[in-house]
Design an enzyme around this catalytic site. Structure first.
Site: not given
Ligand code: AMP
Length: 114
Positions: A4, A30, A46, A87, A100, A102
Site C-alpha cells: 500500500c 497531493d 491501514h 472517495n 483518505h 482530500h
Molecule cells: P482518490 O482518487 O480519492 O483515491 O485519491 C488518491 C489521491 O492520491 C489522488 O489525488 C492522487 O493524486 C494522490 N496520490 C497518489 N500517490 C500519491 C503520492 N505518492 N503522494 C501524494 N499524493 C498521491
C-alpha cells in the site's frame, strides 16, 4: 499492508510533502493537486475504504476530525473555507485503497462536483 503506497508514505518509506503528523494520522500535499491547496489526510493504520470503518477503528477518525481545524489553520484556509472529500469504491473513483480525506481550498469549488 505491504504494497500500500499510503502505508509506505505513513512509514516514511516513500517521501511526502508533510503538513502535519502525529502518532495516528499524517497530512501531506497531493502529488496531483486539484486546487491551489490540496492535501490528503490519512490514518497511519491501514483501513482500505470507508466500508471498513467500525467501532474498533473509528477512533482515528474522531481524532482526525478534531485536528482538522488546526490543519486548516496551518494551511491558512480556515477563514476562506475548504472542502473535505473521501472517495469510496469504484463509482467514486477511489484510486488508492487506503482511506483518505482530500482537503481542497483556495479556489471556488463548484457543487455538485460532477
Ligand atoms: P482518490 O482518487 O480519492 O483515491 O485519491 C488518491 C489521491 O492520491 C489522488 O489525488 C492522487 O493524486 C494522490 N496520490 C497518489 N500517490 C500519491 C503520492 N505518492 N503522494 C501524494 N499524493 C498521491
Amino acid at each position: 499492508m505491504k504494497d500500500c503506497i499510503f502505508c509506505k508514505i505513513a512509514k516514511g518509506e516513500i517521501p511526502s510533502d508533510k503538513v502535519y503528523e502525529d502518532d495516528k494520522i499524517l497530512v501531506f500535499h497531493d502529488i496531483e493537486p486539484e486546487a491551489p491547496v490540496h492535501v490528503l489526510i490519512i490514518p497511519k493504520t491501514h483501513i482500505s475504504t470507508l466500508n471498513e470503518v467500525n467501532e474498533g477503528n473509528s477512533g482515528v477518525f474522531s481524532h482526525m476530525f478534531e485536528k482538522i481545524p488546526e490543519i486548516a489553520n496551518t494551511l491558512g484556509v480556515d477563514s476562506s473555507g475548504y472542502r473535505i472529500v473521501s472517495n469510496c469504491g469504484k463509482d467514486a473513483l477511489q484510486s488508492v485503497d487506503h482511506v483518505h480525506f482530500h482537503l481542497l481550498a483556495k479556489r471556488s469549488l463548484k457543487w455538485p462536483p460532477g
